[in-house]
Write a protein that holds these residues in place. Sequence first.
Motif, PDB file in Angstrom:
ATOM      1  N   TYR A  67       0.887  -1.172   0.000  1.00  0.00           N
ATOM      2  CA  TYR A  67       0.000   0.000   0.000  1.00  0.00           C
ATOM      3  C   TYR A  67       0.918   1.212   0.000  1.00  0.00           C
ATOM      4  N   VAL A  68       0.888   1.986  -1.090  1.00  0.00           N
ATOM      5  CA  VAL A  68       1.905   3.013  -1.292  1.00  0.00           C
ATOM      6  C   VAL A  68       1.275   4.336  -1.710  1.00  0.00           C
ATOM      7  N   SER A  69       1.787   5.425  -1.143  1.00  0.00           N
ATOM      8  CA  SER A  69       1.317   6.763  -1.495  1.00  0.00           C
ATOM      9  C   SER A  69       1.806   7.138  -2.892  1.00  0.00           C
ATOM     10  N   GLU A  70       1.037   7.993  -3.548  1.00  0.00           N
ATOM     11  CA  GLU A  70       1.404   8.446  -4.890  1.00  0.00           C
ATOM     12  C   GLU A  70       2.779   9.098  -4.918  1.00  0.00           C
ATOM     13  N   GLN A  71       3.094   9.899  -3.884  1.00  0.00           N
ATOM     14  CA  GLN A  71       4.379  10.612  -3.873  1.00  0.00           C
ATOM     15  C   GLN A  71       5.568   9.665  -3.874  1.00  0.00           C
ATOM     16  N   ASN A  72       5.364   8.409  -3.507  1.00  0.00           N
ATOM     17  CA  ASN A  72       6.465   7.451  -3.439  1.00  0.00           C
ATOM     18  C   ASN A  72       6.518   6.492  -4.617  1.00  0.00           C
ATOM     19  N   LEU A  73       5.738   6.751  -5.652  1.00  0.00           N
ATOM     20  CA  LEU A  73       5.740   5.872  -6.818  1.00  0.00           C
ATOM     21  C   LEU A  73       6.222   6.598  -8.059  1.00  0.00           C
ATOM     22  N   GLU A  74       6.785   5.811  -8.967  1.00  0.00           N
ATOM     23  CA  GLU A  74       7.135   6.298 -10.300  1.00  0.00           C
ATOM     24  C   GLU A  74       6.931   5.147 -11.279  1.00  0.00           C
ATOM     25  N   VAL A  75       6.797   5.473 -12.537  1.00  0.00           N
ATOM     26  CA  VAL A  75       6.572   4.464 -13.563  1.00  0.00           C
ATOM     27  C   VAL A  75       7.782   3.541 -13.640  1.00  0.00           C
ATOM     28  N   ASP A  76       7.514   2.249 -13.733  1.00  0.00           N
ATOM     29  CA  ASP A  76       8.584   1.265 -13.937  1.00  0.00           C
ATOM     30  C   ASP A  76       8.796   1.144 -15.446  1.00  0.00           C
ATOM     31  N   VAL A  77      10.007   1.383 -15.890  1.00  0.00           N
ATOM     32  CA  VAL A  77      10.280   1.387 -17.329  1.00  0.00           C
ATOM     33  C   VAL A  77      11.066   0.155 -17.788  1.00  0.00           C
ATOM     34  N   THR A  78      11.195  -0.844 -16.915  1.00  0.00           N
ATOM     35  CA  THR A  78      11.981  -2.024 -17.278  1.00  0.00           C
ATOM     36  C   THR A  78      11.310  -2.869 -18.356  1.00  0.00           C
ATOM     37  N   GLY A  79       9.971  -2.843 -18.411  1.00  0.00           N
ATOM     38  CA  GLY A  79       9.257  -3.701 -19.358  1.00  0.00           C
ATOM     39  C   GLY A  79       9.195  -5.145 -18.912  1.00  0.00           C
ATOM     40  N   GLU A  80       9.746  -5.458 -17.762  1.00  0.00           N
ATOM     41  CA  GLU A  80       9.748  -6.823 -17.238  1.00  0.00           C
ATOM     42  C   GLU A  80       8.367  -7.166 -16.682  1.00  0.00           C
ATOM     43  N   PRO A  81       7.906  -8.415 -16.866  1.00  0.00           N
ATOM     44  CA  PRO A  81       6.624  -8.797 -16.274  1.00  0.00           C
ATOM     45  C   PRO A  81       6.731  -8.857 -14.752  1.00  0.00           C
ATOM     46  N   VAL A  82       5.614  -8.650 -14.090  1.00  0.00           N
ATOM     47  CA  VAL A  82       5.554  -8.767 -12.638  1.00  0.00           C
ATOM     48  C   VAL A  82       5.294 -10.237 -12.325  1.00  0.00           C
ATOM     49  N   ARG A  83       6.089 -10.829 -11.441  1.00  0.00           N
ATOM     50  CA  ARG A  83       6.006 -12.270 -11.193  1.00  0.00           C
ATOM     51  C   ARG A  83       5.054 -12.655 -10.056  1.00  0.00           C
ATOM     52  N   HIS A  84       4.396 -11.685  -9.429  1.00  0.00           N
ATOM     53  CA  HIS A  84       3.478 -11.975  -8.328  1.00  0.00           C
ATOM     54  C   HIS A  84       2.469 -13.039  -8.778  1.00  0.00           C
ATOM     55  N   PRO A  85       2.224 -14.082  -7.952  1.00  0.00           N
ATOM     56  CA  PRO A  85       1.355 -15.176  -8.381  1.00  0.00           C
ATOM     57  C   PRO A  85      -0.108 -14.789  -8.651  1.00  0.00           C
ATOM     58  N   GLN A  86      -0.586 -13.673  -8.128  1.00  0.00           N
ATOM     59  CA  GLN A  86      -1.970 -13.273  -8.361  1.00  0.00           C
ATOM     60  C   GLN A  86      -2.161 -12.452  -9.632  1.00  0.00           C
ATOM     61  N   VAL A  87      -1.083 -12.055 -10.276  1.00  0.00           N
ATOM     62  CA  VAL A  87      -1.200 -11.218 -11.477  1.00  0.00           C
ATOM     63  C   VAL A  87      -2.065 -11.911 -12.527  1.00  0.00           C
ATOM     64  N   GLU A  88      -1.812 -13.189 -12.789  1.00  0.00           N
ATOM     65  CA  GLU A  88      -2.567 -13.885 -13.834  1.00  0.00           C
ATOM     66  C   GLU A  88      -4.036 -14.057 -13.481  1.00  0.00           C
ATOM     67  N   GLU A  89      -4.373 -14.090 -12.189  1.00  0.00           N
ATOM     68  CA  GLU A  89      -5.774 -14.212 -11.774  1.00  0.00           C
ATOM     69  C   GLU A  89      -6.551 -12.933 -12.079  1.00  0.00           C
ATOM     70  N   ILE A  90      -5.883 -11.793 -11.949  1.00  0.00           N
ATOM     71  CA  ILE A  90      -6.554 -10.494 -12.025  1.00  0.00           C
ATOM     72  C   ILE A  90      -6.390  -9.821 -13.380  1.00  0.00           C
ATOM     73  N   PHE A  91      -5.235 -10.020 -14.020  1.00  0.00           N
ATOM     74  CA  PHE A  91      -4.892  -9.247 -15.218  1.00  0.00           C
ATOM     75  C   PHE A  91      -4.513 -10.112 -16.413  1.00  0.00           C
ATOM     76  N   GLU A  92      -4.604  -9.474 -17.574  1.00  0.00           N
ATOM     77  CA  GLU A  92      -4.030 -10.002 -18.812  1.00  0.00           C
ATOM     78  C   GLU A  92      -2.875  -9.082 -19.175  1.00  0.00           C
ATOM     79  N   GLU A  93      -1.703  -9.663 -19.444  1.00  0.00           N
ATOM     80  CA  GLU A  93      -0.541  -8.845 -19.801  1.00  0.00           C
ATOM     81  C   GLU A  93      -0.664  -8.367 -21.245  1.00  0.00           C
ATOM     82  N   GLN A  94      -0.320  -7.110 -21.475  1.00  0.00           N
ATOM     83  CA  GLN A  94      -0.355  -6.504 -22.802  1.00  0.00           C
ATOM     84  C   GLN A  94       1.039  -6.502 -23.419  1.00  0.00           C
TER      85      GLN A  94
END
Length: 107
Positions: A67-94
Amino acid sequence: MRTAKFKIGQVVRHRIYPFRGVIFDVDPTFNNTEEWWNAIPEDVRPRRDQPFYHLLAENEETEYVAYVSEQNLEVDVTGEPVRHPQVEEIFEEQSDGSYIPRSVGMH
């Protein structure tokens, strides 16, 4: 109230700590417990009056929900997929490395 800078499905990284993740929910302002709030050292505690993001997060060692505040985030530009196991349950990768929520069938 401000408009959120980031959107659901966007991959972001923490600007100070070494973790990244995909956003799965957004709160317009702080909406967590006082215990959580008070656990943050006062000198680095973010403002409450900004969007806060729920992330399926990862660092080099593990995956978790952050849980993160907006001021502490920036866009990730690596292009690497996120490996969290719930990603595939919730999202489709583009093809551009972002994610869109999976369609949920209506009953």
